[in-house]
Scaffold this motif. Structure first.
Motif, PDB file in Angstrom:
ATOM      1  N   ALA A   1     -60.115  86.017 -22.758  1.00 32.72           N
ATOM      2  CA  ALA A   1     -60.952  85.872 -21.568  1.00 32.72           C
ATOM      3  C   ALA A   1     -61.076  84.407 -21.172  1.00 32.72           C
ATOM      4  N   ALA A   2     -61.236  83.534 -22.155  1.00 32.89           N
ATOM      5  CA  ALA A   2     -61.348  82.104 -21.856  1.00 32.89           C
ATOM      6  C   ALA A   2     -60.064  81.570 -21.227  1.00 32.89           C
ATOM      7  N   LEU A   3     -58.921  82.077 -21.667  1.00 32.49           N
ATOM      8  CA  LEU A   3     -57.648  81.649 -21.082  1.00 32.49           C
ATOM      9  C   LEU A   3     -57.535  82.142 -19.637  1.00 32.49           C
ATOM     10  N   ALA A   4     -57.988  83.360 -19.356  1.00 28.73           N
ATOM     11  CA  ALA A   4     -57.996  83.857 -17.976  1.00 28.73           C
ATOM     12  C   ALA A   4     -58.897  82.988 -17.095  1.00 28.73           C
ATOM     13  N   ALA A   5     -60.044  82.572 -17.625  1.00 23.62           N
ATOM     14  CA  ALA A   5     -60.939  81.690 -16.875  1.00 23.62           C
ATOM     15  C   ALA A   5     -60.270  80.341 -16.625  1.00 23.62           C
ATOM     16  N   GLU A   6     -59.548  79.859 -17.612  1.00 25.33           N
ATOM     17  CA  GLU A   6     -58.830  78.589 -17.448  1.00 25.33           C
ATOM     18  C   GLU A   6     -57.767  78.714 -16.357  1.00 25.33           C
ATOM     19  N   LEU A   7     -57.069  79.843 -16.319  1.00 29.84           N
ATOM     20  CA  LEU A   7     -56.077  80.074 -15.273  1.00 29.84           C
ATOM     21  C   LEU A   7     -56.732  79.991 -13.895  1.00 29.84           C
ATOM     22  N   VAL A   8     -57.877  80.649 -13.734  1.00 24.63           N
ATOM     23  CA  VAL A   8     -58.595  80.614 -12.459  1.00 24.63           C
ATOM     24  C   VAL A   8     -58.923  79.170 -12.083  1.00 24.63           C
ATOM     25  N   ASP A   9     -59.405  78.405 -13.040  1.00 28.36           N
ATOM     26  CA  ASP A   9     -59.754  77.005 -12.780  1.00 28.36           C
ATOM     27  C   ASP A   9     -58.530  76.191 -12.386  1.00 28.36           C
ATOM     28  N   ARG A  10     -57.442  76.360 -13.123  1.00 25.03           N
ATOM     29  CA  ARG A  10     -56.255  75.542 -12.872  1.00 25.03           C
ATOM     30  C   ARG A  10     -55.555  75.924 -11.567  1.00 25.03           C
ATOM     31  N   LEU A  11     -55.773  77.131 -11.100  1.00 29.64           N
ATOM     32  CA  LEU A  11     -55.254  77.527  -9.795  1.00 29.64           C
ATOM     33  C   LEU A  11     -56.163  77.064  -8.659  1.00 29.64           C
ATOM     34  N   GLY A  12     -57.294  76.464  -9.011  1.00 31.45           N
ATOM     35  CA  GLY A  12     -58.208  75.946  -8.004  1.00 31.45           C
ATOM     36  C   GLY A  12     -58.951  77.019  -7.241  1.00 31.45           C
ATOM     37  N   LEU A  13     -59.173  78.163  -7.888  1.00 30.78           N
ATOM     38  CA  LEU A  13     -59.850  79.272  -7.227  1.00 30.78           C
ATOM     39  C   LEU A  13     -61.343  79.228  -7.574  1.00 30.78           C
ATOM     40  N   PRO A  14     -62.211  79.157  -6.579  1.00 29.47           N
ATOM     41  CA  PRO A  14     -63.646  79.092  -6.900  1.00 29.47           C
ATOM     42  C   PRO A  14     -64.173  80.368  -7.537  1.00 29.47           C
ATOM     43  N   GLN A  15     -63.555  81.508  -7.180  1.00 24.17           N
ATOM     44  CA  GLN A  15     -64.001  82.803  -7.695  1.00 24.17           C
ATOM     45  C   GLN A  15     -62.902  83.820  -7.429  1.00 24.17           C
ATOM     46  N   VAL A  16     -62.830  84.850  -8.273  1.00 21.60           N
ATOM     47  CA  VAL A  16     -61.843  85.912  -8.093  1.00 21.60           C
ATOM     48  C   VAL A  16     -62.508  87.265  -8.259  1.00 21.60           C
ATOM     49  N   ASP A  17     -61.869  88.283  -7.715  1.00 24.92           N
ATOM     50  CA  ASP A  17     -62.132  89.650  -8.120  1.00 24.92           C
ATOM     51  C   ASP A  17     -61.157  89.956  -9.255  1.00 24.92           C
ATOM     52  N   VAL A  18     -61.534  90.827 -10.166  1.00 23.84           N
ATOM     53  CA  VAL A  18     -60.728  91.075 -11.352  1.00 23.84           C
ATOM     54  C   VAL A  18     -60.504  92.568 -11.543  1.00 23.84           C
ATOM     55  N   LEU A  19     -59.253  92.936 -11.790  1.00 20.28           N
ATOM     56  CA  LEU A  19     -58.902  94.307 -12.170  1.00 20.28           C
ATOM     57  C   LEU A  19     -58.221  94.254 -13.531  1.00 20.28           C
ATOM     58  N   GLY A  20     -58.851  94.857 -14.524  1.00 19.98           N
ATOM     59  CA  GLY A  20     -58.279  94.914 -15.864  1.00 19.98           C
ATOM     60  C   GLY A  20     -57.993  96.344 -16.255  1.00 19.98           C
ATOM     61  N   TRP A  21     -56.797  96.543 -16.810  1.00 12.53           N
ATOM     62  CA  TRP A  21     -56.372  97.878 -17.242  1.00 12.53           C
ATOM     63  C   TRP A  21     -56.225  97.906 -18.749  1.00 12.53           C
ATOM     64  N   SER A  22     -56.873  98.885 -19.407  1.00 13.53           N
ATOM     65  CA  SER A  22     -56.718  99.090 -20.846  1.00 13.53           C
ATOM     66  C   SER A  22     -57.212  97.848 -21.595  1.00 13.53           C
ATOM     67  N   LEU A  23     -56.359  97.187 -22.394  1.00 12.87           N
ATOM     68  CA  LEU A  23     -56.763  95.932 -23.020  1.00 12.87           C
ATOM     69  C   LEU A  23     -57.237  94.952 -21.957  1.00 12.87           C
ATOM     70  N   GLY A  24     -56.564  94.942 -20.807  1.00 15.09           N
ATOM     71  CA  GLY A  24     -56.986  94.072 -19.726  1.00 15.09           C
ATOM     72  C   GLY A  24     -58.396  94.375 -19.241  1.00 15.09           C
ATOM     73  N   GLY A  25     -58.811  95.637 -19.309  1.00 10.02           N
ATOM     74  CA  GLY A  25     -60.177  95.998 -18.946  1.00 10.02           C
ATOM     75  C   GLY A  25     -61.191  95.456 -19.936  1.00 10.02           C
ATOM     76  N   ILE A  26     -60.811  95.426 -21.198  1.00  9.25           N
ATOM     77  CA  ILE A  26     -61.661  94.811 -22.226  1.00  9.25           C
ATOM     78  C   ILE A  26     -61.816  93.320 -21.950  1.00  9.25           C
ATOM     79  N   VAL A  27     -60.680  92.654 -21.692  1.00  8.63           N
ATOM     80  CA  VAL A  27     -60.711  91.221 -21.398  1.00  8.63           C
ATOM     81  C   VAL A  27     -61.505  90.962 -20.121  1.00  8.63           C
TER      82      VAL A  27
END
Length: 275
Positions: A84-110
């Motif tokens: 989850a922290a790595l996904a948050a880092e990706l959002v930051d490094r892409l310069g996105l102030p906020q995202v909507d998130v769709l997680g499937w299976s393990l991705g839903g847990i994350v």
């Protein structure tokens, strides 16, 4: 004339990450991008292209290989919290102030972990075929699931068992989805056995977030197939009942792969939820 490579690259604290973006670009008013978080062993090429196309008709859709997965470098994070922290880092490094998130299976847990640990990063949350953890009661996974999902390589029969119920309609739609996924040009490498094992260890060590669901501030859309043999739909029900701003959708003739089976309806539900 050769087409540009849709794969982009981003340096992170855990190595170089592969990602791509789909969508209409500047043809629509700005809106939060939709970040996709993938299943166990899945790469960015394992999303059904028809599903991605439906999602990207009206918004930016970002998918990526987490560290140690597919094309990305580095090693798989040791914990779900690290994913989850790595996904948050990706959002930051892409310069996105906020995202909507769709997680499937393990991705839903994350996705749940991301929304709880980094609430300012997530506007709305979609949890598909997943669980909040800490649900010992209710239906359990099919006894064959662990054996099938941990095989070195899965064939069509394995995926049909894991993702779709044994009805004529579901199997036909499942086969069509698998053909679309495997037929994509320029697919990247599969997830290695070592990386899959690391994901399994992280999942096994995860304590769940069920006790934190009352603190989930984002509106949540929870969905599953009624006949999910991997993460039974009862777990989606529990999540929808204990998260304060959640809505539940169950598809009757579908399982874990419902999102690739009922593309038109689920994409419509997502559009309405994110609007």
């Amino acid at each position: 004339m050769t087409q540009p490579d849709p794969i982009r690259w981003l340096d992170s604290s855990r190595g170089r990450l592969a990602w791509r973006e789909d969508g209409p670009g500047d043809r629509i008013p700005p809106a939060p991008a939709l970040l996709l978080l993938q299943r166990f062993r899945g790469t960015l090429d394992d999303w059904d292209p028809a599903f991605v196309q439906a999602l990207a008709a009206r918004r930016r859709v970002i998918r990526f290989d987490s560290a140690g997965i597919g094309r990305s470098g580095g090693e798989v994070p040791e914990t779900v919290e690290g994913m989850a922290a790595l996904a948050a880092e990706l959002v930051d490094r892409l310069g996105l102030p906020q995202v909507d998130v769709l997680g499937w299976s393990l991705g839903g847990i994350v996705a749940q972990q991301l929304a709880l640990d980094f609430p300012d990063h997530v506007r709305r949350l979609i949890v598909a075929g997943s669980s909040p953890g800490g649900v010992p009661d209710g239906p359990q996974p099919h006894p064959k699931v662990r054996e099938v999902m941990t095989r070195g390589a899965n064939d069509e029969a394995d995926f049909l068992f894991l993702f779709h119920p044994e009805t004529e309609t579901a199997v036909a739609k499942g086969r069509a989805s698998l053909r679309r996924i495997s037929g994509q040009a320029g697919r990247g490498p599969l997830t290695s056995a070592a990386s899959a094992l690391a994901q399994m260890k992280a999942i096994a060590a995860w304590g769940g977030v069920r006790d934190r669901l009352p603190n989930l501030v984002q509106p949540a859309l929870v969905a599953n197939g009624a006949h999910d043999v991997m993460l039974p739909a009862y777990r989606s029900y529990v999540l929808s009942q204990e998260a304060p701003h959640a809505k539940l959708i169950l598809y009757p003739d579908a399982g874990h792969g419902f999102l690739f089976q009922e593309i038109e309806d689920f994409a419509f539900q997502i559009d309405r939820f994110l609007a």
